[in-house]
Design a protein around this motif. Structure first.
Motif, PDB file in Angstrom:
ATOM      1  N   ARG A  72       4.137   8.588  -0.893  1.00  0.00           N
ATOM      2  CA  ARG A  72       3.032   7.641  -0.798  1.00  0.00           C
ATOM      3  C   ARG A  72       1.698   8.367  -0.784  1.00  0.00           C
ATOM      4  O   ARG A  72       1.610   9.533  -0.364  1.00  0.00           O
ATOM      5  CB  ARG A  72       3.174   6.773   0.447  1.00  0.00           C
ATOM      6  CG  ARG A  72       2.992   7.504   1.754  1.00  0.00           C
ATOM      7  CD  ARG A  72       3.358   6.614   2.938  1.00  0.00           C
ATOM      8  NE  ARG A  72       2.437   5.486   3.085  1.00  0.00           N
ATOM      9  CZ  ARG A  72       2.715   4.430   3.852  1.00  0.00           C
ATOM     10  NH1 ARG A  72       3.853   4.367   4.525  1.00  0.00           N
ATOM     11  NH2 ARG A  72       1.837   3.439   3.951  1.00  0.00           N
ATOM     12  N   THR A  73       0.683   7.655  -1.205  1.00  0.00           N
ATOM     13  CA  THR A  73      -0.685   8.138  -1.145  1.00  0.00           C
ATOM     14  C   THR A  73      -1.511   7.030  -0.518  1.00  0.00           C
ATOM     15  O   THR A  73      -1.862   6.053  -1.191  1.00  0.00           O
ATOM     16  CB  THR A  73      -1.230   8.475  -2.544  1.00  0.00           C
ATOM     17  OG1 THR A  73      -0.377   9.409  -3.179  1.00  0.00           O
ATOM     18  CG2 THR A  73      -2.641   9.035  -2.443  1.00  0.00           C
ATOM     19  N   ASN A  74      -1.807   7.155   0.745  1.00  0.00           N
ATOM     20  CA  ASN A  74      -2.536   6.088   1.433  1.00  0.00           C
ATOM     21  C   ASN A  74      -3.943   5.913   0.884  1.00  0.00           C
ATOM     22  O   ASN A  74      -4.468   4.797   0.860  1.00  0.00           O
ATOM     23  CB  ASN A  74      -2.579   6.355   2.928  1.00  0.00           C
ATOM     24  CG  ASN A  74      -1.247   6.089   3.605  1.00  0.00           C
ATOM     25  OD1 ASN A  74      -0.412   5.329   3.099  1.00  0.00           O
ATOM     26  ND2 ASN A  74      -1.020   6.714   4.739  1.00  0.00           N
ATOM     27  N   ALA A  75      -4.541   6.985   0.437  1.00  0.00           N
ATOM     28  CA  ALA A  75      -5.893   6.885  -0.110  1.00  0.00           C
ATOM     29  C   ALA A  75      -5.919   5.964  -1.323  1.00  0.00           C
ATOM     30  O   ALA A  75      -6.946   5.337  -1.605  1.00  0.00           O
ATOM     31  CB  ALA A  75      -6.414   8.263  -0.480  1.00  0.00           C
ATOM     32  N   ARG A  76      -4.811   5.909  -2.031  1.00  0.00           N
ATOM     33  CA  ARG A  76      -4.731   5.040  -3.200  1.00  0.00           C
ATOM     34  C   ARG A  76      -3.893   3.802  -2.934  1.00  0.00           C
ATOM     35  O   ARG A  76      -3.602   3.032  -3.859  1.00  0.00           O
ATOM     36  CB  ARG A  76      -4.145   5.817  -4.374  1.00  0.00           C
ATOM     37  CG  ARG A  76      -4.996   6.994  -4.815  1.00  0.00           C
ATOM     38  CD  ARG A  76      -4.377   7.729  -5.984  1.00  0.00           C
ATOM     39  NE  ARG A  76      -5.178   8.861  -6.420  1.00  0.00           N
ATOM     40  CZ  ARG A  76      -4.830   9.679  -7.409  1.00  0.00           C
ATOM     41  NH1 ARG A  76      -3.705   9.498  -8.067  1.00  0.00           N
ATOM     42  NH2 ARG A  76      -5.617  10.683  -7.735  1.00  0.00           N
TER      43      ARG A  76
END
Length: 124
Positions: A72-76
Motif C-alpha cells: 500500500r501507499t497511503n500517500a496515494r
C-alpha cells in the motif's frame, strides 16, 4: 464514507503475472486495514490478502501465499496486489475492501467498504 475502485484486471496466460490497484477516495484510508477478496463463478467470495495501516504486517490465504504480494501507499490512497505464477484457479472477480483496525489482521470478516471488482481471467 470510503469509495474504492479497483483496476488492472484482464486476461493472462497460466504462469503469467498481473498487478491490481485499488484507489480510495472520500475518507482517508491511512488507518484502515485493507484487504483483497475474490469470487469465482459459482463459488462464494473468499479472502485473498490483507495489510495493516502502515504496510508493516500482511496476511495471506494459503492458496496464494508465496505467489501474491499486497502492498500500500497511503500517500496515494492506493493498495496493490501483485499476482505471480497465476493459474486458472485464480480466475475470479477481485474485490478491494477496507475496515477499521478494530480486529486482528487475520480476521477476514468485518470489512465495511467494498469496491465494484475487477475481472481476472487466467487462460491459454
Amino acid at each position: 464514507q470510503v469509495q474504492l475502485e479497483e483496476s488492472g484486471g484482464g486476461l493472462v496466460q497460466p504462469g503469467g503475472s498481473l498487478s491490481l490497484s485499488c484507489t480510495a477516495s472520500g475518507r482517508t484510508i491511512s488507518t484502515y486495514v485493507m484487504g483483497w477478496f475474490r469470487q469465482a463463478p459459482g463459488k462464494e467470495r473468499e479472502f485473498v490478502a490483507a495489510i495493516n495501516w502502515n504496510g508493516g504486517s500482511t496476511y495471506y490465504a494459503d492458496s496464494v501465499k508465496g505467489r501474491f504480494t499486497i502492498s500500500r501507499t497511503n500517500a496515494r490512497s492506493t493498495v496493490y496486489l501483485q499476482m505471480n505464477s497465476l493459474n486458472p484457479e485464480d480466475t475470479a472477480v477481485y474485490y478491494c475492501a477496507a475496515r477499521k483496525p478494530l480486529l486482528p489482521l487475520t480476521t477476514t470478516s468485518g470489512y465495511d467498504y467494498w469496491g465494484q471488482g475487477t475481472q481476472v481471467t487466467v487462460s491459454s
